[in-house]
Design a protein around this motif. Sequence first.
Motif, PDB file in Angstrom:
ATOM      1  N   TRP A  23      34.383  22.484  84.713  1.00  0.00           N
ATOM      2  CA  TRP A  23      34.967  21.299  84.389  1.00  0.00           C
ATOM      3  C   TRP A  23      33.903  20.219  84.162  1.00  0.00           C
ATOM      4  O   TRP A  23      33.007  20.039  84.913  1.00  0.00           O
ATOM      5  N   ASP A  24      34.223  19.335  83.297  1.00  0.00           N
ATOM      6  CA  ASP A  24      33.529  18.023  83.366  1.00  0.00           C
ATOM      7  C   ASP A  24      34.219  16.816  82.572  1.00  0.00           C
ATOM      8  O   ASP A  24      35.553  16.967  81.933  1.00  0.00           O
ATOM      9  N   TYR A  25      33.677  15.566  82.534  1.00  0.00           N
ATOM     10  CA  TYR A  25      34.275  14.732  82.234  1.00  0.00           C
ATOM     11  C   TYR A  25      34.586  14.429  80.407  1.00  0.00           C
ATOM     12  O   TYR A  25      35.139  13.767  80.019  1.00  0.00           O
ATOM     13  N   GLU A  26      33.874  15.469  79.798  1.00  0.00           N
ATOM     14  CA  GLU A  26      33.756  15.342  78.376  1.00  0.00           C
ATOM     15  C   GLU A  26      35.154  15.792  78.197  1.00  0.00           C
ATOM     16  O   GLU A  26      35.252  16.016  76.764  1.00  0.00           O
ATOM     17  N   GLN A  27      35.710  16.796  78.713  1.00  0.00           N
ATOM     18  CA  GLN A  27      36.961  17.464  78.355  1.00  0.00           C
ATOM     19  C   GLN A  27      38.066  17.208  79.300  1.00  0.00           C
ATOM     20  O   GLN A  27      39.008  18.201  79.674  1.00  0.00           O
ATOM     21  N   THR A  28      38.390  16.039  79.668  1.00  0.00           N
ATOM     22  CA  THR A  28      39.550  15.594  80.716  1.00  0.00           C
ATOM     23  C   THR A  28      40.757  16.228  79.680  1.00  0.00           C
ATOM     24  O   THR A  28      41.874  16.511  80.645  1.00  0.00           O
ATOM     25  N   GLN A  29      41.031  15.909  78.538  1.00  0.00           N
ATOM     26  CA  GLN A  29      42.290  16.475  78.051  1.00  0.00           C
ATOM     27  C   GLN A  29      42.640  17.848  78.051  1.00  0.00           C
ATOM     28  O   GLN A  29      43.605  18.172  77.958  1.00  0.00           O
ATOM     29  N   GLN A  30      41.431  18.851  78.366  1.00  0.00           N
ATOM     30  CA  GLN A  30      41.779  20.025  78.339  1.00  0.00           C
ATOM     31  C   GLN A  30      41.677  20.568  79.779  1.00  0.00           C
ATOM     32  O   GLN A  30      41.848  21.862  80.054  1.00  0.00           O
ATOM     33  N   TRP A  31      41.536  19.664  80.542  1.00  0.00           N
ATOM     34  CA  TRP A  31      41.512  20.238  82.127  1.00  0.00           C
ATOM     35  C   TRP A  31      42.500  21.233  82.475  1.00  0.00           C
ATOM     36  O   TRP A  31      42.158  22.522  83.079  1.00  0.00           O
TER      37      TRP A  31
END
Length: 239
Positions: A23-31
């Motif tokens: 995971w990373d902070y560029e895909q917060t909506q997809q966590w």
Amino acid sequence: MKKAMLCAVAFGLMTTVYADADWDYEQTQQWGSLSQKYAACNGLNQSPINIDRSIKAELEPLTFSYNTLIQSIQNNGHTVQVDFAQGGVLDLDGEQFELKQFHFHTPSENQIKGKSYPLEIHFVHANAQGELAVVAMMYEQGKENLLLKQMWKRLPKQKGEKVVLSKPQPVQSMLPENKEYYRFSGSLTTPPCSEGVRWLVLKEIQTASQQQIQQFADLMGHPNNRPIQPLNGRVVVEN
């Protein structure tokens, strides 16, 4: 018993989650869709929040006994985490919550009346049942922070790097004199986003210099804050 086990699992994940590479902070909506173990990221009681409206309440004073010293600082790519020996305790709700670690976010994750701050620290605690309590404290740009200055001298530059301090620093000194706070129920702000976390946001705002704030931001190389989550009917109380 089931709740205690779930909370213990959540804490176990919390102490290692920053090391995960999925995971990373560029895909917060997809966590929430990255993995079944992150399904809670789609929950209704998520953090961080904007503390816009609150209700005055007879909240108990926060009692900190941080009789411990900062021993090491590690860069895990998502944040800088500070670890120490046992001895830090928060008394809350008639229980003792042991201080496990603290770490930083830039810009702030929580907001107060719509205002975002350039830096936020999270003191992470757990009680004997594995239930979590996080104390958050904001920093605004201003005078150089002498306590941060000591840590910033030894910030590990590379992901995975850990620095052991030759002169351990007392944790208690980082706390403000005014310990009034906002309180709400929320979650971890990183996967697995486990809920049931007791959030305590201190009202007194600290200062850090522009250089100190920029130094941490440059070290991360990216914002490491999760976007504001809906309240969904939750109530924020304050003293």
